[in-house]
Scaffold this active site. Structure first.
Site, PDB file in Angstrom:
ATOM      1  N   CYS A 267       0.808  -1.234   0.000  1.00 16.24           N
ATOM      2  CA  CYS A 267       0.000   0.000   0.000  1.00 16.24           C
ATOM      3  C   CYS A 267       0.834   1.274   0.000  1.00 16.24           C
ATOM      4  O   CYS A 267       0.838   2.014  -0.982  1.00 16.24           O
ATOM      5  CB  CYS A 267      -0.936  -0.016   1.191  1.00 16.24           C
ATOM      6  SG  CYS A 267      -2.118  -1.374   1.108  1.00 16.24           S
TER       7      CYS A 267
HETATM    8  N1  LIG Z   1      -2.821  -6.356   1.322  1.00 17.11           N
HETATM    9  C1  LIG Z   1      -3.422  -5.353   1.928  1.00 17.11           C
HETATM   10  O1  LIG Z   1      -3.211  -5.098   3.089  1.00 17.11           O
HETATM   11  C2  LIG Z   1      -4.421  -4.482   1.178  1.00 17.11           C
HETATM   12  C3  LIG Z   1      -5.289  -3.682   1.934  1.00 17.11           C
HETATM   13  C4  LIG Z   1      -6.213  -2.914   1.270  1.00 17.11           C
HETATM   14  C5  LIG Z   1      -6.255  -2.900  -0.112  1.00 17.11           C
HETATM   15  N2  LIG Z   1      -5.377  -3.659  -0.836  1.00 17.11           N
HETATM   16  C6  LIG Z   1      -5.485  -3.631  -2.290  1.00 17.11           C
HETATM   17  O2  LIG Z   1      -6.208  -4.788  -2.695  1.00 17.11           O
HETATM   18  C7  LIG Z   1      -5.720  -5.246  -3.960  1.00 17.11           C
HETATM   19  C8  LIG Z   1      -5.275  -6.694  -3.849  1.00 17.11           C
HETATM   20  O3  LIG Z   1      -4.198  -6.746  -2.930  1.00 17.11           O
HETATM   21  P1  LIG Z   1      -3.736  -8.090  -2.231  1.00 17.11           P
HETATM   22  O4  LIG Z   1      -2.826  -7.679  -1.121  1.00 17.11           O
HETATM   23  O5  LIG Z   1      -4.892  -8.958  -1.947  1.00 17.11           O
HETATM   24  O6  LIG Z   1      -2.873  -8.742  -3.405  1.00 17.11           O
HETATM   25  P2  LIG Z   1      -2.312 -10.239  -3.466  1.00 17.11           P
HETATM   26  O7  LIG Z   1      -1.129 -10.177  -4.348  1.00 17.11           O
HETATM   27  O8  LIG Z   1      -2.195 -10.802  -2.091  1.00 17.11           O
HETATM   28  O9  LIG Z   1      -3.477 -11.040  -4.189  1.00 17.11           O
HETATM   29  C9  LIG Z   1      -3.893 -10.746  -5.492  1.00 17.11           C
HETATM   30  C10 LIG Z   1      -4.208 -12.039  -6.192  1.00 17.11           C
HETATM   31  O10 LIG Z   1      -4.728 -11.721  -7.481  1.00 17.11           O
HETATM   32  C11 LIG Z   1      -4.311 -12.721  -8.380  1.00 17.11           C
HETATM   33  N3  LIG Z   1      -4.478 -12.214  -9.739  1.00 17.11           N
HETATM   34  C12 LIG Z   1      -3.742 -11.334 -10.432  1.00 17.11           C
HETATM   35  N4  LIG Z   1      -4.291 -11.097 -11.628  1.00 17.11           N
HETATM   36  C13 LIG Z   1      -5.416 -11.852 -11.700  1.00 17.11           C
HETATM   37  C14 LIG Z   1      -6.415 -12.026 -12.674  1.00 17.11           C
HETATM   38  N5  LIG Z   1      -6.400 -11.355 -13.806  1.00 17.11           N
HETATM   39  N6  LIG Z   1      -7.401 -12.897 -12.410  1.00 17.11           N
HETATM   40  C15 LIG Z   1      -7.446 -13.576 -11.244  1.00 17.11           C
HETATM   41  N7  LIG Z   1      -6.533 -13.418 -10.266  1.00 17.11           N
HETATM   42  C16 LIG Z   1      -5.530 -12.563 -10.492  1.00 17.11           C
HETATM   43  C17 LIG Z   1      -2.894 -13.000  -7.963  1.00 17.11           C
HETATM   44  O11 LIG Z   1      -2.482 -14.279  -8.417  1.00 17.11           O
HETATM   45  C18 LIG Z   1      -2.997 -12.935  -6.438  1.00 17.11           C
HETATM   46  O12 LIG Z   1      -3.231 -14.198  -5.870  1.00 17.11           O
HETATM   47  C19 LIG Z   1      -4.625  -4.278  -4.358  1.00 17.11           C
HETATM   48  O13 LIG Z   1      -5.166  -3.251  -5.142  1.00 17.11           O
HETATM   49  C20 LIG Z   1      -4.174  -3.711  -3.031  1.00 17.11           C
HETATM   50  O14 LIG Z   1      -3.598  -2.431  -3.170  1.00 17.11           O
HETATM   51  C21 LIG Z   1      -4.466  -4.470  -0.197  1.00 17.11           C
END
Ligand SMILES: NC(=O)c1ccc[n+]([C@@H]2O[C@H](COP(=O)([O-])OP(=O)(O)OC[C@H]3O[C@@H](n4cnc5c(N)ncnc54)[C@H](O)[C@@H]3O)[C@@H](O)[C@H]2O)c1
Length: 425
Positions: A267
């Site tokens: 983030c």
């Molecule tokens: N991790 C956090 O603390 C957090 C908190 C709030 C918001 N976010 C936001 O949420 C979003 C996701 O973050 P995250 O931490 O869960 O990421 P992550 O990397 O843990 O998980 C994302 C998943 O999406 C999959 N992926 C990628 N492209 C894909 C597609 N086209 N189809 C299907 N699956 C696909 C990846 O393989 C991965 O498993 C981001 O925008 C992030 O900024 C994250």
């Protein structure tokens, strides 16, 4: 547009990561048939046998979801057919310092094929204002032949989960909701009202997108402020930690942030740049607070190494080349195993390039070490053999008493330790 009335309701969660997996589990809990769609084959395999890689989601929760017969982790897009609700939780990284929306585009393109009249799509990935309406809506419309807000519902709801936080989780963090029309907002709010204890509606998707970036930019800027303060206070010979603690006693008008070795995770090093990119691209102007915070926070790992060099010179009367440094904690924050963009990695790289022998203790990290350092357990022998111990991430699991007793010298970047052998950032 007809509301969806279901016996069984089908929810697709695209992306089964830190954000998508908890949502999928919650969807199962409230009665949805959930497809957890992810492109990563390894993740799908693990989920299929009830194994979680997200610390906040215990294995037992995935096992229980599978046992209901209403959770299907898959990388086969055909299982998304006939969905009522789809939520996009895919990564939104930077590529060459520019927002990379390719994952969001791919997810929307996949969902468009299966979009039916009356269904709903919600974007949760963090992104710049305008993404839902300017990027996601046209992809969904082009692929389905349907109109957003008229034939199907579309909205944005930022995710605020804080991995490792034992108090605030998906269900009790107030959820910001928005839609491209009033009807979409109502549908999005109705969906989340089932999942979380409180929903807060904002008037448009841009406001919801900006809300998330505001929250993270606020943290980023304030962390930069205390990081810069810590560097100056050290040069002035003032105990910044004591001042920070004293300031935090003010019951109003002050919010405490602490210095550290730099910012990491998915983030803070990324999201504010989505905002500054949008401002520059649309208005041609520089978002100076973001640029400045980036500048300060990106410099901190280097500063930490400088402090260690000086300490080696003054305390050990030796160069860092050939010395042994034990790093405590590599994850980007305490009590998580997430080392994405972690400042510790940069610190290690610099120390190794200076000729130090680096070992790392991190009980939360499950990933394999990257080759240029060795993972070890926290033992009296490891502490004693190190010329310096560098506390990068203050996991609660560390035995700090043991560290204080056996380490010869500790550089503490988190203000956790005190003593004659301790120097704080
Ligand atoms: N991790 C956090 O603390 C957090 C908190 C709030 C918001 N976010 C936001 O949420 C979003 C996701 O973050 P995250 O931490 O869960 O990421 P992550 O990397 O843990 O998980 C994302 C998943 O999406 C999959 N992926 C990628 N492209 C894909 C597609 N086209 N189809 C299907 N699956 C696909 C990846 O393989 C991965 O498993 C981001 O925008 C992030 O900024 C994250």
């Amino acid at each position: 547009m007809k509301p969806i009335v279901n016996g069984s309701r089908k929810l697709i969660v695209v992306g089964q990561g830190y954000v998508g997996l908890p949502l999928a589990m919650r969807g199962v809990e409230v009665g949805y048939d959930v497809v957890g769609f992810d492109l990563a084959e390894g993740r799908i395999k693990r989920l299929s046998i009830g194994e979680s890689y997200v610390e906040d989601v215990p294995h037992a929760v995935v096992e229980a979801a599978l046992a209901t017969g209403r959770y299907e982790p898959t990388n086969d897009p055909r299982l998304c057919e006939g969905f009522d609700v789809a939520v996009i939780d895919v990564p939104t990284p930077l590529k060459d310092k520019v927002p990379d929306l390719s994952h969001v585009e791919a997810a929307a393109g996949m969902l468009a094929q299966y979009l039916r009249p009356g269904a709903m799509v919600v974007l949760e990935s963090t992104t710049y204002p305008g993404t839902t309406e300017e990027l996601v809506a046209p992809i969904l419309e082009a692929g389905s032949g349907l109109i957003a807000g008229t034939d199907f519902h579309l909205g944005y709801s930022p995710e605020r989960v804080d991995p490792g936080n034992k108090t605030w989780a998906l269900t009790n963090i107030p959820k910001i909701v928005s839609g491209v029309t009033d009807a979409s907002l109502e549908a999005v709010q109705g969906f989340y009202a089932e999942l979380v204890s409180e929903t807060i509606a904002v008037s448009g998707t841009r406001e919801a997108e900006l809300t998330k970036l505001l929250e993270n930019t606020f943290r980023h800027v304030n962390i930069a402020l205390v990081n810069e303060l810590a560097m100056f206070a050290a040069d002035l010979g003032i105990d910044v930690w004591e001042a920070l603690e004293a300031a935090s006693t003010k019951p109003f008008g002050y919010m405490g942030f602490l210095p550290g070795p730099g910012v990491g995770g998915h983030c803070l090093p990324i999201d504010p740049s989505y905002l500054s990119w949008k401002v520059r691209r649309t208005l041609g102007q520089s978002f100076r607070f973001v640029e400045l915070a980036n500048d300060v926070n990106e410099h901190v790992p280097d500063y930490v190494v400088q402090r260690l060099l000086v300490a080696f010179n003054n305390r050990n009367r030796r160069a860092i080349q050939g010395s042994k440094v034990l790093i405590l904690g590599l994850a980007y924050k305490a009590n998580t195993g997430d080392a994405r963009e972690a400042p510790g990695t940069e610190i290690i790289e610099r120390l190794v390039s200076l000729g130090a022998e680096v070992r790392v203790v991190d009980p939360h990290l499950s990933d394999e070490p990257e080759g240029f350092y060795t993972m070890v357990d926290l033992t009296p022998a490891e502490l004693a053999r190190a010329d310096a111990v560098l506390l990068v991430t203050d996991h609660d699991a560390f035995d700090y008493d043991l560290v204080r007793r056996h380490a010869r010298f500790i550089l503490d970047t988190r203000g956790r330790l005190e003593g004659p052998n301790v120097e704080r950032l």
